[in-house]
Scaffold this motif. Structure first.
Motif, mmCIF file in Angstrom:
data_model
loop_
_atom_site.group_PDB
_atom_site.id
_atom_site.type_symbol
_atom_site.label_atom_id
_atom_site.label_comp_id
_atom_site.label_asym_id
_atom_site.label_seq_id
_atom_site.Cartn_x
_atom_site.Cartn_y
_atom_site.Cartn_z
ATOM 1 N N VAL A 37 0.957 -1.313 0.042
ATOM 2 C CA VAL A 37 0.060 -0.016 0.004
ATOM 3 C C VAL A 37 0.861 1.254 -0.003
ATOM 4 O O VAL A 37 0.672 2.210 -0.540
ATOM 5 C CB VAL A 37 -1.061 -0.071 1.275
ATOM 6 C CG1 VAL A 37 -1.675 1.352 1.397
ATOM 7 C CG2 VAL A 37 -2.085 -1.248 1.153
ATOM 8 N N ILE A 38 1.974 1.241 0.874
ATOM 9 C CA ILE A 38 2.823 2.392 0.967
ATOM 10 C C ILE A 38 3.411 2.594 -0.430
ATOM 11 O O ILE A 38 3.669 3.749 -1.099
ATOM 12 C CB ILE A 38 3.835 2.131 2.045
ATOM 13 C CG1 ILE A 38 3.074 2.167 3.324
ATOM 14 C CG2 ILE A 38 4.925 3.381 2.058
ATOM 15 C CD1 ILE A 38 4.117 1.476 4.582
ATOM 16 N N ALA A 39 4.045 1.492 -1.020
ATOM 17 C CA ALA A 39 4.524 1.736 -2.427
ATOM 18 C C ALA A 39 3.885 2.101 -3.474
ATOM 19 O O ALA A 39 4.141 2.943 -4.342
ATOM 20 C CB ALA A 39 5.156 0.224 -2.804
ATOM 21 N N GLY A 40 2.549 1.820 -3.429
ATOM 22 C CA GLY A 40 1.453 2.268 -4.377
ATOM 23 C C GLY A 40 0.983 3.465 -4.229
ATOM 24 O O GLY A 40 0.106 4.038 -5.231
ATOM 25 N N ALA A 41 1.250 4.067 -3.260
ATOM 26 C CA ALA A 41 0.567 5.683 -2.785
ATOM 27 C C ALA A 41 1.188 6.555 -3.882
ATOM 28 O O ALA A 41 2.643 6.707 -4.121
ATOM 29 C CB ALA A 41 0.807 5.780 -1.487
ATOM 30 N N ARG A 42 0.563 7.294 -4.395
ATOM 31 C CA ARG A 42 1.131 8.284 -5.396
ATOM 32 C C ARG A 42 0.638 9.713 -4.898
ATOM 33 O O ARG A 42 1.399 10.780 -5.175
ATOM 34 C CB ARG A 42 0.397 8.194 -6.627
ATOM 35 C CG ARG A 42 0.857 6.856 -7.370
ATOM 36 C CD ARG A 42 2.404 6.904 -7.725
ATOM 37 N NE ARG A 42 2.961 5.652 -8.404
ATOM 38 C CZ ARG A 42 3.272 4.802 -7.564
ATOM 39 N NH1 ARG A 42 3.490 4.830 -6.221
ATOM 40 N NH2 ARG A 42 4.090 3.752 -8.246
ATOM 41 N N ARG A 43 -0.399 9.962 -3.976
ATOM 42 C CA ARG A 43 -0.730 11.365 -3.586
ATOM 43 C C ARG A 43 -0.668 11.439 -2.036
ATOM 44 O O ARG A 43 -0.183 12.508 -1.652
ATOM 45 C CB ARG A 43 -2.067 11.616 -4.211
ATOM 46 C CG ARG A 43 -2.333 11.683 -5.527
ATOM 47 C CD ARG A 43 -3.684 12.153 -6.041
ATOM 48 N NE ARG A 43 -4.746 11.133 -5.362
ATOM 49 C CZ ARG A 43 -5.158 10.047 -6.089
ATOM 50 N NH1 ARG A 43 -4.317 9.523 -7.069
ATOM 51 N NH2 ARG A 43 -6.116 9.217 -5.478
ATOM 52 N N GLY A 44 -1.268 10.541 -1.552
ATOM 53 C CA GLY A 44 -1.431 10.733 -0.123
ATOM 54 C C GLY A 44 -1.192 9.474 0.754
ATOM 55 O O GLY A 44 -1.715 8.166 0.288
ATOM 56 N N LEU A 45 -0.510 9.330 1.956
ATOM 57 C CA LEU A 45 -0.386 8.077 2.854
ATOM 58 C C LEU A 45 -0.823 8.760 4.170
ATOM 59 O O LEU A 45 -0.110 9.714 4.577
ATOM 60 C CB LEU A 45 0.969 7.715 2.724
ATOM 61 C CG LEU A 45 1.528 6.468 3.493
ATOM 62 C CD1 LEU A 45 0.583 5.335 3.257
ATOM 63 C CD2 LEU A 45 2.803 6.347 3.670
ATOM 64 N N VAL A 46 -1.756 7.978 4.832
ATOM 65 C CA VAL A 46 -2.125 8.110 6.333
ATOM 66 C C VAL A 46 -1.945 6.837 6.968
ATOM 67 O O VAL A 46 -2.087 5.792 6.418
ATOM 68 C CB VAL A 46 -3.574 8.587 6.082
ATOM 69 C CG1 VAL A 46 -4.075 8.665 7.595
ATOM 70 C CG2 VAL A 46 -3.939 9.924 5.478
ATOM 71 N N MET A 47 -1.455 7.042 8.075
ATOM 72 C CA MET A 47 -0.862 5.947 8.882
ATOM 73 C C MET A 47 -1.133 5.997 10.575
ATOM 74 O O MET A 47 -0.792 7.246 11.042
ATOM 75 C CB MET A 47 0.585 5.512 8.784
ATOM 76 C CG MET A 47 1.041 5.350 7.248
ATOM 77 S SD MET A 47 2.826 4.963 7.298
ATOM 78 C CE MET A 47 2.824 3.280 8.269
ATOM 79 N N SER A 48 -1.555 4.971 11.030
ATOM 80 C CA SER A 48 -1.516 5.053 12.543
ATOM 81 C C SER A 48 -0.587 3.720 13.056
ATOM 82 O O SER A 48 -1.115 2.458 12.689
ATOM 83 C CB SER A 48 -2.916 4.961 13.153
ATOM 84 O OG SER A 48 -2.889 4.766 14.672
ATOM 85 N N VAL A 49 0.345 3.965 13.543
ATOM 86 C CA VAL A 49 1.413 2.898 13.754
ATOM 87 C C VAL A 49 2.314 3.033 14.979
ATOM 88 O O VAL A 49 2.351 3.961 15.471
ATOM 89 C CB VAL A 49 2.332 2.949 12.488
ATOM 90 C CG1 VAL A 49 3.132 4.211 12.383
ATOM 91 C CG2 VAL A 49 3.368 1.775 12.589
ATOM 92 N N TRP A 50 2.564 1.709 15.554
ATOM 93 C CA TRP A 50 3.295 1.721 16.551
ATOM 94 C C TRP A 50 4.866 1.393 16.224
ATOM 95 O O TRP A 50 5.159 1.023 15.216
ATOM 96 C CB TRP A 50 2.984 0.468 17.608
ATOM 97 C CG TRP A 50 1.723 0.725 18.203
ATOM 98 C CD1 TRP A 50 0.312 0.623 17.534
ATOM 99 C CD2 TRP A 50 1.347 0.845 19.487
ATOM 100 N NE1 TRP A 50 -0.674 1.054 18.377
ATOM 101 C CE2 TRP A 50 -0.037 1.163 19.798
ATOM 102 C CE3 TRP A 50 2.139 1.178 20.748
ATOM 103 C CZ2 TRP A 50 -0.671 1.445 20.969
ATOM 104 C CZ3 TRP A 50 1.353 1.302 21.929
ATOM 105 C CH2 TRP A 50 0.101 1.508 22.089
ATOM 106 N N PRO A 51 5.890 1.618 17.362
ATOM 107 C CA PRO A 51 7.239 1.528 16.773
ATOM 108 C C PRO A 51 7.558 0.084 16.221
ATOM 109 O O PRO A 51 8.485 -0.041 15.434
ATOM 110 C CB PRO A 51 7.910 1.692 18.275
ATOM 111 C CG PRO A 51 7.009 2.691 19.091
ATOM 112 C CD PRO A 51 5.669 2.409 18.575
ATOM 113 N N GLU A 52 7.013 -0.787 16.800
ATOM 114 C CA GLU A 52 7.570 -2.360 16.531
ATOM 115 C C GLU A 52 7.198 -2.287 14.754
ATOM 116 O O GLU A 52 7.927 -3.054 14.242
ATOM 117 C CB GLU A 52 6.710 -3.222 17.164
ATOM 118 C CG GLU A 52 6.945 -3.345 19.003
ATOM 119 C CD GLU A 52 6.222 -2.387 19.424
ATOM 120 O OE1 GLU A 52 6.259 -2.463 20.815
ATOM 121 O OE2 GLU A 52 5.735 -1.121 18.939
ATOM 122 N N GLU A 53 6.121 -2.043 14.552
ATOM 123 C CA GLU A 53 5.681 -2.044 13.079
ATOM 124 C C GLU A 53 6.363 -1.222 12.266
ATOM 125 O O GLU A 53 6.611 -1.199 11.161
ATOM 126 C CB GLU A 53 4.162 -2.153 12.929
ATOM 127 C CG GLU A 53 3.333 -3.371 13.378
ATOM 128 C CD GLU A 53 3.302 -3.403 14.988
ATOM 129 O OE1 GLU A 53 3.687 -4.348 15.388
ATOM 130 O OE2 GLU A 53 2.819 -2.366 15.665
#
Length: 273
Positions: free
Chosen positions: A129-145
């Motif tokens: 999903v991150i590699a496919g983003a071209r305009r916007g990327l929204v994330m909620s993430v913990w340090p482990e991931e």
């Protein structure tokens, strides 16, 4: 990196298990060796070692030499040259398939959605999903991931993708300007973890695809979806959390706590009325 890891990565790049073992044995010998010695060094059965070496020769990963006794010996293509060749071949195949595969693909009957059964599957799909983003990327993430996903996010920012991250820990980019990073202070990460019982991961690319799932107690589970309505809801969930962090920073966590404890609309929303 262990020898096992090296063998695994060579297999990922197209070698069979025996070919990978034989190539590593040739590289480790540092001189031309015959099939018997390759079998001895690599663990490839003597009954198949010459067939395996022949396959390495055919793919250009090894060369046959005639020794002084007319016995056939083998020399590896140097690792750097092998990897450069593999990269050229891989990039060439990707370039061909990028135009050829869409031409044979059937139009999907509906928006794709599928389950993700473990941590590796979840993180692999999140990287997609991150590699496919071209305009916007929204994330909620913990340090482990984020430790696994950080490089992909930096690459996305380098493509001028607008990156917004809620981090349940320190800024994973060390304040280097990679996107807008909001540290989750309200509520404290430990309180969120105690309430949910697991670490929630949300990754949304271009509001059109998303990975949502949880990590906890040695297990992981989640979904990938290309349904834009679900992706939009996931993105808005993260954006609302970002808004809450901004409000808590501006007006103070105590005031937010007071509102949640006294405002009738918020009490009703939280089921406390």
């Amino acid at each position: 990196m262990s020898a096992r890891d090296v063998l695994e990565h060579l297999q990922r790049l197209g070698m069979s298990g025996y070919e990978a073992k034989a190539y590593v044995a040739l590289v480790g010998a540092g001189r031309p060796v015959n099939g018997y010695e390759v079998a001895k060094r690599s663990g490839v059965p003597r009954s198949t070692v010459y067939e395996t070496l022949g396959k390495l020769v055919a793919r250009g990963a090894a060369y046959e030499l005639r020794g002084s006794s007319d016995a056939t010996e083998y020399l590896p293509l140097p690792p750097e040259a092998l990897l450069d060749r593999m990269r050229r071949e891989f990039d060439g195949s990707v370039a061909v398939l990028r135009s050829a595969l869409p031409a044979v693909a059937a139009a999907p009957e509906g928006h794709l959605i599928h389950g993700l059964k473990d941590a590796e599957a979840m993180l692999d799909r999140a990287e997609d999903v991150i590699a496919g983003a071209r305009r916007g990327l929204v994330m909620s993430v913990w340090p482990e991931e984020m430790a696994r996903l950080r490089a992909a996010v930096v690459d996305a920012a380098g493509r001028d993708v607008e990156v917004s991250v809620v981090s349940f820990g320190e800024d994973p980019f060390g304040g280097d300007g990679t996107g807008a990073v909001y540290r989750h202070r309200y509520s404290a990460p430990e309180a969120v973890l105690e309430d949910l019982g697991y670490r929630l991961l949300v990754v949304v690319g271009d509001r059109r695809e998303a990975v949502v799932g949880g990590f906890g107690e040695g297990a992981a589970w989640g979904i990938y979806t290309a349904d834009p309505a679900v992706a939009l809801m996931a993105a808005e969930y993260v954006r609302q959390d970002i808004a809450l962090q901004i409000l808590a920073d501006r007006v103070g966590a105590e005031e937010i706590d007071r509102l949640f404890a006294t405002d009738p609309g918020l009490l009703r929303l939280l089921g406390r009325s």
